[in-house]
Design an enzyme around this catalytic site. Structure first.
Site, PDB file in Angstrom:
ATOM      1  N   ALA A   8      39.516  -8.726   3.940  1.00 17.39           N
ATOM      2  CA  ALA A   8      40.612  -8.680   2.964  1.00 17.39           C
ATOM      3  C   ALA A   8      40.149  -8.358   1.552  1.00 17.39           C
ATOM      4  O   ALA A   8      40.974  -7.986   0.705  1.00 17.39           O
ATOM      5  CB  ALA A   8      41.363 -10.011   2.965  1.00 17.39           C
ATOM      6  N   ARG A  32      34.390 -13.456   4.380  1.00 21.64           N
ATOM      7  CA  ARG A  32      33.179 -14.234   4.621  1.00 21.64           C
ATOM      8  C   ARG A  32      32.931 -15.180   3.455  1.00 21.64           C
ATOM      9  O   ARG A  32      33.448 -14.968   2.347  1.00 21.64           O
ATOM     10  CB  ARG A  32      31.981 -13.301   4.826  1.00 21.64           C
ATOM     11  CG  ARG A  32      32.062 -12.518   6.125  1.00 21.64           C
ATOM     12  CD  ARG A  32      30.848 -11.649   6.339  1.00 21.64           C
ATOM     13  NE  ARG A  32      30.742 -10.604   5.331  1.00 21.64           N
ATOM     14  CZ  ARG A  32      29.773  -9.692   5.318  1.00 21.64           C
ATOM     15  NH1 ARG A  32      28.826  -9.720   6.239  1.00 21.64           N
ATOM     16  NH2 ARG A  32      29.739  -8.758   4.383  1.00 21.64           N
ATOM     17  N   ASP A  51      34.225 -14.845  10.083  1.00 14.86           N
ATOM     18  CA  ASP A  51      33.405 -13.654  10.290  1.00 14.86           C
ATOM     19  C   ASP A  51      33.780 -13.046  11.633  1.00 14.86           C
ATOM     20  O   ASP A  51      34.118 -13.776  12.575  1.00 14.86           O
ATOM     21  CB  ASP A  51      31.910 -14.031  10.272  1.00 14.86           C
ATOM     22  CG  ASP A  51      31.019 -12.819  10.092  1.00 14.86           C
ATOM     23  OD1 ASP A  51      30.905 -12.021  11.044  1.00 14.86           O
ATOM     24  OD2 ASP A  51      30.422 -12.662   9.018  1.00 14.86           O
ATOM     25  N   THR A  71      40.235  -4.514   9.220  1.00 10.49           N
ATOM     26  CA  THR A  71      39.613  -3.549   8.317  1.00 10.49           C
ATOM     27  C   THR A  71      38.140  -3.847   8.069  1.00 10.49           C
ATOM     28  O   THR A  71      37.472  -3.099   7.355  1.00 10.49           O
ATOM     29  CB  THR A  71      40.340  -3.522   6.945  1.00 10.49           C
ATOM     30  OG1 THR A  71      39.945  -4.651   6.166  1.00 10.49           O
ATOM     31  CG2 THR A  71      41.848  -3.505   7.116  1.00 10.49           C
ATOM     32  N   ALA A  72      37.633  -4.927   8.649  1.00  7.70           N
ATOM     33  CA  ALA A  72      36.304  -5.438   8.300  1.00  7.70           C
ATOM     34  C   ALA A  72      35.175  -4.679   8.993  1.00  7.70           C
ATOM     35  O   ALA A  72      34.531  -5.187   9.907  1.00  7.70           O
ATOM     36  CB  ALA A  72      36.212  -6.928   8.638  1.00  7.70           C
ATOM     37  N   LYS A 146      31.917   4.339  13.743  1.00  6.05           N
ATOM     38  CA  LYS A 146      33.374   4.397  13.859  1.00  6.05           C
ATOM     39  C   LYS A 146      33.806   5.019  15.181  1.00  6.05           C
ATOM     40  O   LYS A 146      34.788   4.590  15.791  1.00  6.05           O
ATOM     41  CB  LYS A 146      33.964   5.199  12.695  1.00  6.05           C
ATOM     42  CG  LYS A 146      33.741   4.589  11.331  1.00  6.05           C
ATOM     43  CD  LYS A 146      34.210   3.159  11.236  1.00  6.05           C
ATOM     44  CE  LYS A 146      35.706   3.024  11.242  1.00  6.05           C
ATOM     45  NZ  LYS A 146      36.154   1.626  11.006  1.00  6.05           N
TER      46      LYS A 146
END
Length: 361
Positions: A8, A32, A51, A71-72, A146
Protein backbone atom coordinates in the site's frame (compact mmCIF):
# COMPACT_ATOMS: atom_id res chain seq x y z
CA UNK A 1 -16.76 -2.85 -1.15
CA UNK A 2 -14.18 -3.65 1.47
CA UNK A 3 -10.76 -3.99 -0.13
CA UNK A 4 -7.21 -4.73 0.97
CA UNK A 5 -4.25 -3.27 -0.91
CA UNK A 6 -0.94 -5.10 -0.52
CA UNK A 7 2.14 -2.95 -1.01
CA UNK A 8 0.00 0.00 0.00
CA UNK A 9 2.95 2.39 0.34
CA UNK A 10 4.10 1.87 -3.26
CA UNK A 11 3.27 4.18 -6.15
CA UNK A 12 0.23 2.24 -7.36
CA UNK A 13 -0.77 1.06 -3.88
CA UNK A 14 -0.87 4.56 -2.38
CA UNK A 15 -2.99 5.81 -5.27
CA UNK A 16 -5.28 2.78 -5.01
CA UNK A 17 -6.04 3.61 -1.37
CA UNK A 18 -6.97 7.12 -2.44
CA UNK A 19 -9.16 5.89 -5.30
CA UNK A 20 -11.01 3.50 -3.01
CA UNK A 21 -11.66 6.21 -0.43
CA UNK A 22 -12.84 8.75 -3.02
CA UNK A 23 -15.31 6.25 -4.44
CA UNK A 24 -16.76 5.50 -1.01
CA UNK A 25 -15.22 2.07 -0.45
CA UNK A 26 -13.69 0.74 2.77
CA UNK A 27 -9.94 0.65 2.16
CA UNK A 28 -7.29 -1.22 4.12
CA UNK A 29 -3.56 -1.38 3.46
CA UNK A 30 -0.92 -4.04 4.05
CA UNK A 31 2.65 -2.85 4.59
CA UNK A 32 5.80 -4.35 6.02
CA UNK A 33 7.07 -3.24 9.42
CA UNK A 34 9.97 -1.41 7.76
CA UNK A 35 7.86 0.34 5.11
CA UNK A 36 7.87 4.11 4.69
CA UNK A 37 4.21 5.05 5.16
CA UNK A 38 4.68 8.84 5.05
CA UNK A 39 2.22 9.33 2.19
CA UNK A 40 -0.55 7.04 3.43
CA UNK A 41 -0.46 7.24 7.23
CA UNK A 42 -2.95 10.14 7.38
CA UNK A 43 -5.51 8.48 5.11
CA UNK A 44 -8.75 7.05 6.56
CA UNK A 45 -7.50 3.56 5.73
CA UNK A 46 -6.26 1.26 8.52
CA UNK A 47 -2.84 -0.29 7.91
CA UNK A 48 -1.94 -3.86 8.82
CA UNK A 49 1.63 -5.02 9.27
CA UNK A 50 2.41 -8.12 7.27
CA UNK A 51 4.32 -9.61 4.39
CA UNK A 52 3.47 -11.64 1.30
CA UNK A 53 5.83 -14.32 2.63
CA UNK A 54 3.61 -14.71 5.72
CA UNK A 55 0.24 -16.30 4.86
CA UNK A 56 -1.15 -15.81 8.37
CA UNK A 57 -0.55 -12.04 8.24
CA UNK A 58 -2.21 -11.95 4.82
CA UNK A 59 -5.27 -13.90 5.93
CA UNK A 60 -5.71 -11.68 9.01
CA UNK A 61 -5.54 -8.53 6.91
CA UNK A 62 -8.03 -9.94 4.38
CA UNK A 63 -10.65 -10.88 6.94
CA UNK A 64 -14.07 -9.67 5.76
CA UNK A 65 -12.74 -8.27 2.48
CA UNK A 66 -14.54 -8.58 -0.82
CA UNK A 67 -11.52 -7.82 -3.02
CA UNK A 68 -7.75 -7.84 -2.68
CA UNK A 69 -5.51 -5.66 -4.83
CA UNK A 70 -2.08 -7.24 -4.93
CA UNK A 71 0.52 -4.62 -5.86
CA UNK A 72 3.37 -5.75 -3.61
CA UNK A 73 6.07 -6.67 -6.13
CA UNK A 74 9.38 -4.86 -6.60
CA UNK A 75 9.46 -2.57 -9.66
CA UNK A 76 13.15 -1.96 -9.95
CA UNK A 77 16.10 -2.50 -12.24
CA UNK A 78 18.67 -2.07 -9.47
CA UNK A 79 19.34 -3.14 -5.89
CA UNK A 80 17.21 -6.28 -5.70
CA UNK A 81 18.55 -9.82 -5.81
CA UNK A 82 17.00 -11.79 -8.68
CA UNK A 83 16.11 -14.79 -6.50
CA UNK A 84 14.38 -12.53 -3.98
CA UNK A 85 12.50 -10.70 -6.74
CA UNK A 86 11.31 -13.99 -8.24
CA UNK A 87 10.27 -15.28 -4.80
CA UNK A 88 8.25 -12.14 -4.06
CA UNK A 89 6.60 -12.20 -7.48
CA UNK A 90 5.81 -15.92 -7.67
CA UNK A 91 5.69 -17.33 -4.14
CA UNK A 92 4.28 -14.10 -2.71
CA UNK A 93 1.44 -14.08 -5.24
CA UNK A 94 0.64 -17.73 -4.54
CA UNK A 95 0.48 -16.84 -0.83
CA UNK A 96 -1.91 -13.98 -1.55
CA UNK A 97 -4.21 -16.29 -3.52
CA UNK A 98 -4.04 -19.00 -0.85
CA UNK A 99 -4.84 -16.48 1.89
CA UNK A 100 -7.72 -15.10 -0.19
CA UNK A 101 -9.11 -18.63 -0.47
CA UNK A 102 -8.90 -19.09 3.30
CA UNK A 103 -10.47 -15.69 3.98
CA UNK A 104 -13.30 -16.19 1.49
CA UNK A 105 -12.28 -13.27 -0.71
CA UNK A 106 -14.17 -13.42 -4.01
CA UNK A 107 -11.64 -11.70 -6.28
CA UNK A 108 -7.95 -10.76 -6.43
CA UNK A 109 -6.74 -8.07 -8.83
CA UNK A 110 -3.05 -8.63 -9.50
CA UNK A 111 -0.83 -5.81 -10.66
CA UNK A 112 1.28 -7.26 -13.43
CA UNK A 113 2.90 -5.17 -16.18
CA UNK A 114 2.55 -4.42 -19.87
CA UNK A 115 6.12 -5.71 -20.34
CA UNK A 116 4.69 -9.24 -20.15
CA UNK A 117 3.33 -8.55 -23.64
CA UNK A 118 6.81 -7.88 -25.01
CA UNK A 119 8.19 -5.06 -27.14
CA UNK A 120 9.68 -4.73 -30.59
CA UNK A 121 12.19 -2.86 -32.72
CA UNK A 122 9.35 -1.57 -34.90
CA UNK A 123 6.68 0.92 -33.74
CA UNK A 124 3.93 -1.68 -33.53
CA UNK A 125 1.15 -1.38 -30.95
CA UNK A 126 0.61 -4.55 -28.90
CA UNK A 127 -2.45 -5.81 -27.04
CA UNK A 128 -3.36 -8.51 -24.52
CA UNK A 129 -3.07 -11.21 -27.19
CA UNK A 130 0.65 -10.61 -27.64
CA UNK A 131 3.36 -12.46 -25.74
CA UNK A 132 6.89 -11.59 -24.74
CA UNK A 133 9.82 -13.05 -26.61
CA UNK A 134 11.24 -16.25 -25.09
CA UNK A 135 14.43 -14.37 -24.26
CA UNK A 136 12.42 -11.85 -22.24
CA UNK A 137 10.52 -14.56 -20.37
CA UNK A 138 13.71 -16.28 -19.30
CA UNK A 139 15.76 -13.25 -18.34
CA UNK A 140 16.55 -12.36 -14.72
CA UNK A 141 15.17 -9.24 -13.09
CA UNK A 142 11.86 -7.42 -13.20
CA UNK A 143 10.61 -8.47 -16.64
CA UNK A 144 11.21 -12.16 -16.10
CA UNK A 145 9.70 -11.96 -12.60
CA UNK A 146 6.46 -10.39 -13.87
CA UNK A 147 6.07 -13.00 -16.61
CA UNK A 148 6.64 -15.80 -14.10
CA UNK A 149 4.15 -14.17 -11.71
CA UNK A 150 1.35 -14.17 -14.27
CA UNK A 151 1.90 -17.79 -15.25
CA UNK A 152 2.05 -19.01 -11.64
CA UNK A 153 -0.94 -16.91 -10.52
CA UNK A 154 -3.22 -18.09 -13.32
CA UNK A 155 -2.36 -21.72 -12.64
CA UNK A 156 -2.65 -21.52 -8.86
CA UNK A 157 -5.86 -19.45 -8.85
CA UNK A 158 -7.57 -22.07 -11.01
CA UNK A 159 -6.67 -24.78 -8.53
CA UNK A 160 -7.70 -22.65 -5.53
CA UNK A 161 -11.00 -21.57 -7.08
CA UNK A 162 -10.22 -17.86 -6.63
CA UNK A 163 -11.09 -15.32 -9.31
CA UNK A 164 -8.08 -13.34 -10.49
CA UNK A 165 -7.88 -10.41 -12.89
CA UNK A 166 -4.58 -9.05 -14.17
CA UNK A 167 -3.92 -5.32 -14.46
CA UNK A 168 -1.11 -4.55 -16.92
CA UNK A 169 -0.01 -0.93 -16.32
CA UNK A 170 2.30 0.83 -18.73
CA UNK A 171 4.87 3.45 -17.59
CA UNK A 172 2.96 4.93 -14.64
CA UNK A 173 3.99 8.38 -13.40
CA UNK A 174 2.67 10.52 -10.58
CA UNK A 175 2.54 11.23 -6.88
CA UNK A 176 2.76 9.38 -3.58
CA UNK A 177 5.19 6.52 -4.12
CA UNK A 178 7.48 6.03 -1.13
CA UNK A 179 10.42 5.52 -3.52
CA UNK A 180 11.29 7.14 -6.84
CA UNK A 181 11.00 4.03 -9.01
CA UNK A 182 11.91 3.63 -12.70
CA UNK A 183 8.76 5.31 -14.04
CA UNK A 184 9.13 8.66 -12.28
CA UNK A 185 12.86 8.15 -12.72
CA UNK A 186 12.36 8.72 -16.46
CA UNK A 187 11.48 12.32 -15.61
CA UNK A 188 14.13 13.04 -13.00
CA UNK A 189 16.86 11.44 -15.11
CA UNK A 190 16.13 13.76 -18.01
CA UNK A 191 16.04 16.81 -15.73
CA UNK A 192 19.41 15.85 -14.22
CA UNK A 193 21.08 15.04 -17.56
CA UNK A 194 23.53 17.83 -18.46
CA UNK A 195 23.74 16.54 -22.05
CA UNK A 196 19.95 16.48 -22.52
CA UNK A 197 20.01 13.21 -24.45
CA UNK A 198 17.17 11.29 -26.01
CA UNK A 199 17.24 7.95 -27.82
CA UNK A 200 15.40 5.70 -30.25
CA UNK A 201 12.30 3.70 -29.37
CA UNK A 202 9.33 4.67 -27.25
CA UNK A 203 6.91 3.75 -24.50
CA UNK A 204 3.37 4.28 -23.29
CA UNK A 205 2.98 6.94 -20.57
CA UNK A 206 0.01 6.94 -18.16
CA UNK A 207 -0.98 8.80 -14.99
CA UNK A 208 -0.80 6.53 -11.94
CA UNK A 209 -4.13 7.95 -10.74
CA UNK A 210 -5.74 6.53 -13.86
CA UNK A 211 -4.03 3.19 -13.30
CA UNK A 212 -5.45 3.10 -9.77
CA UNK A 213 -8.96 3.90 -11.01
CA UNK A 214 -8.48 1.22 -13.66
CA UNK A 215 -7.77 -1.36 -10.96
CA UNK A 216 -11.13 -0.58 -9.33
CA UNK A 217 -12.83 -0.93 -12.68
CA UNK A 218 -11.28 -4.38 -13.14
CA UNK A 219 -12.44 -5.42 -9.66
CA UNK A 220 -15.99 -4.49 -10.57
CA UNK A 221 -16.24 -5.35 -14.28
CA UNK A 222 -13.19 -7.30 -15.40
CA UNK A 223 -13.61 -10.86 -16.63
CA UNK A 224 -12.25 -13.56 -14.33
CA UNK A 225 -8.85 -14.59 -15.64
CA UNK A 226 -8.74 -11.55 -17.92
CA UNK A 227 -5.71 -9.38 -18.64
CA UNK A 228 -6.19 -5.66 -19.19
CA UNK A 229 -3.67 -3.05 -20.31
CA UNK A 230 -3.92 0.17 -18.29
CA UNK A 231 -2.13 2.77 -20.36
CA UNK A 232 -2.63 6.02 -22.25
CA UNK A 233 -0.53 7.39 -25.12
CA UNK A 234 2.20 5.74 -27.17
CA UNK A 235 5.07 8.16 -27.75
CA UNK A 236 8.66 8.08 -28.95
CA UNK A 237 11.33 8.84 -26.37
CA UNK A 238 12.14 12.03 -28.25
CA UNK A 239 8.51 13.15 -27.89
CA UNK A 240 8.49 12.22 -24.19
CA UNK A 241 11.73 14.06 -23.41
CA UNK A 242 10.56 17.08 -25.42
CA UNK A 243 7.30 17.12 -23.48
CA UNK A 244 9.14 16.90 -20.14
CA UNK A 245 11.37 19.80 -21.22
CA UNK A 246 8.39 21.95 -22.20
CA UNK A 247 6.52 21.29 -18.96
CA UNK A 248 9.59 21.75 -16.75
CA UNK A 249 10.87 24.79 -18.62
CA UNK A 250 14.28 23.29 -19.34
CA UNK A 251 16.29 22.72 -22.50
CA UNK A 252 14.85 20.24 -25.03
CA UNK A 253 16.84 17.22 -26.20
CA UNK A 254 20.07 18.21 -27.98
CA UNK A 255 21.36 14.82 -29.12
CA UNK A 256 20.10 11.33 -29.93
CA UNK A 257 22.21 8.79 -28.05
CA UNK A 258 23.06 5.47 -29.65
CA UNK A 259 22.46 2.15 -27.89
CA UNK A 260 26.22 1.89 -27.25
CA UNK A 261 26.34 5.36 -25.73
CA UNK A 262 23.44 4.48 -23.44
CA UNK A 263 25.23 1.30 -22.32
CA UNK A 264 28.40 3.26 -21.53
CA UNK A 265 26.49 5.91 -19.57
CA UNK A 266 24.51 3.26 -17.69
CA UNK A 267 27.67 1.35 -16.79
CA UNK A 268 29.21 4.56 -15.43
CA UNK A 269 26.03 5.23 -13.44
CA UNK A 270 26.18 1.76 -11.90
CA UNK A 271 29.79 2.35 -10.84
CA UNK A 272 28.78 5.68 -9.30
CA UNK A 273 25.94 3.96 -7.46
CA UNK A 274 28.27 1.35 -6.00
CA UNK A 275 30.63 4.09 -4.78
CA UNK A 276 28.01 6.50 -3.40
CA UNK A 277 25.30 4.07 -2.31
CA UNK A 278 22.73 6.07 -4.27
CA UNK A 279 20.60 4.47 -6.97
CA UNK A 280 21.85 4.97 -10.55
CA UNK A 281 19.94 7.25 -12.90
CA UNK A 282 20.04 4.40 -15.44
CA UNK A 283 21.12 0.76 -15.50
CA UNK A 284 22.49 -1.50 -18.21
CA UNK A 285 19.22 -3.46 -18.10
CA UNK A 286 17.33 -0.28 -18.97
CA UNK A 287 19.91 0.69 -21.58
CA UNK A 288 19.28 -2.65 -23.29
CA UNK A 289 15.69 -1.47 -23.88
CA UNK A 290 16.85 1.46 -26.02
CA UNK A 291 15.52 1.26 -29.55
CA UNK A 292 12.54 -0.89 -28.60
CA UNK A 293 8.92 0.23 -28.67
CA UNK A 294 6.85 -0.50 -25.56
CA UNK A 295 3.60 0.54 -27.23
CA UNK A 296 0.26 -0.88 -26.14
CA UNK A 297 -3.48 -0.60 -26.81
CA UNK A 298 -5.79 -0.20 -23.79
CA UNK A 299 -8.94 -0.87 -25.82
CA UNK A 300 -10.07 -3.82 -23.68
CA UNK A 301 -10.08 -1.67 -20.53
CA UNK A 302 -11.70 1.20 -22.44
CA UNK A 303 -14.59 -1.13 -23.29
CA UNK A 304 -15.20 -1.39 -19.51
CA UNK A 305 -15.18 2.39 -19.09
CA UNK A 306 -11.48 3.16 -18.61
CA UNK A 307 -10.75 6.76 -19.66
CA UNK A 308 -7.14 7.83 -19.00
CA UNK A 309 -5.92 11.40 -19.30
CA UNK A 310 -3.32 12.44 -21.87
CA UNK A 311 0.39 11.75 -21.51
CA UNK A 312 1.03 15.49 -21.23
CA UNK A 313 -1.39 15.77 -18.31
CA UNK A 314 0.17 12.68 -16.72
CA UNK A 315 3.66 14.16 -16.99
CA UNK A 316 2.43 17.51 -15.66
CA UNK A 317 0.98 15.82 -12.59
CA UNK A 318 4.17 13.88 -12.02
CA UNK A 319 6.31 17.02 -12.38
CA UNK A 320 4.07 18.83 -9.89
CA UNK A 321 4.98 16.14 -7.38
CA UNK A 322 8.63 15.54 -8.24
CA UNK A 323 9.72 19.16 -8.67
CA UNK A 324 9.03 19.91 -5.02
CA UNK A 325 10.50 16.68 -3.67
CA UNK A 326 13.88 15.18 -2.79
CA UNK A 327 14.46 13.49 -6.15
CA UNK A 328 15.16 16.76 -7.97
CA UNK A 329 18.29 18.56 -6.78
CA UNK A 330 18.30 22.20 -5.78
CA UNK A 331 20.70 22.95 -8.65
CA UNK A 332 18.28 21.42 -11.13
CA UNK A 333 15.24 23.04 -9.56
CA UNK A 334 16.50 26.63 -9.78
CA UNK A 335 16.87 26.28 -13.55
CA UNK A 336 13.32 25.04 -14.06
CA UNK A 337 10.42 27.24 -15.15
CA UNK A 338 7.35 25.13 -14.61
CA UNK A 339 4.51 25.35 -17.12
CA UNK A 340 1.17 26.60 -15.83
CA UNK A 341 -0.24 23.13 -16.46
CA UNK A 342 2.15 21.83 -13.79
CA UNK A 343 1.04 24.49 -11.32
CA UNK A 344 -2.61 23.64 -12.06
CA UNK A 345 -1.90 19.95 -11.46
CA UNK A 346 -0.29 20.76 -8.11
CA UNK A 347 -3.30 22.85 -7.05
CA UNK A 348 -5.69 20.07 -8.07
CA UNK A 349 -3.71 17.48 -6.11
CA UNK A 350 -3.69 19.67 -2.99
CA UNK A 351 -7.44 20.16 -3.27
CA UNK A 352 -7.99 16.40 -3.60
CA UNK A 353 -5.83 15.78 -0.52
CA UNK A 354 -7.81 18.31 1.50
CA UNK A 355 -10.98 16.43 0.58
CA UNK A 356 -9.44 13.18 1.82
CA UNK A 357 -8.36 14.86 5.04
CA UNK A 358 -11.96 15.89 5.67
CA UNK A 359 -12.97 12.26 5.13
CA UNK A 360 -10.51 11.27 7.87
CA UNK A 361 -12.02 13.64 10.46
Amino acid sequence: MKALVTGANGLIGANLLRSLIRKGHQALGLVRATSDVSYISDLPAPLSIGDVTDIESLARAMSGCDVVFHTAVHFSYWGHDNAAMQATAVDGTRNVIRAAQEAGVRRVVITSSSVTLGAGLKPIVRNEGDVADPDDAGQPGYVGAKIAQEIAAADFAGKAGVEVVFALPTMSVGAYGSALGPSNGVITSYLADPLKLSWAGGCNIVAVQDVADGHLLLAERGAAGGRYILGSENLTWLAIHTMIAQLAGVEPPRHMASALTCQIIAAAEEVRALVTGRAPLATRTQAAMVGRYYWYDHGAAAALGYRPQSARDALAGALAWLSAGPHVSRETRINMRLDRKVHAARAARHAAERTLEREAV
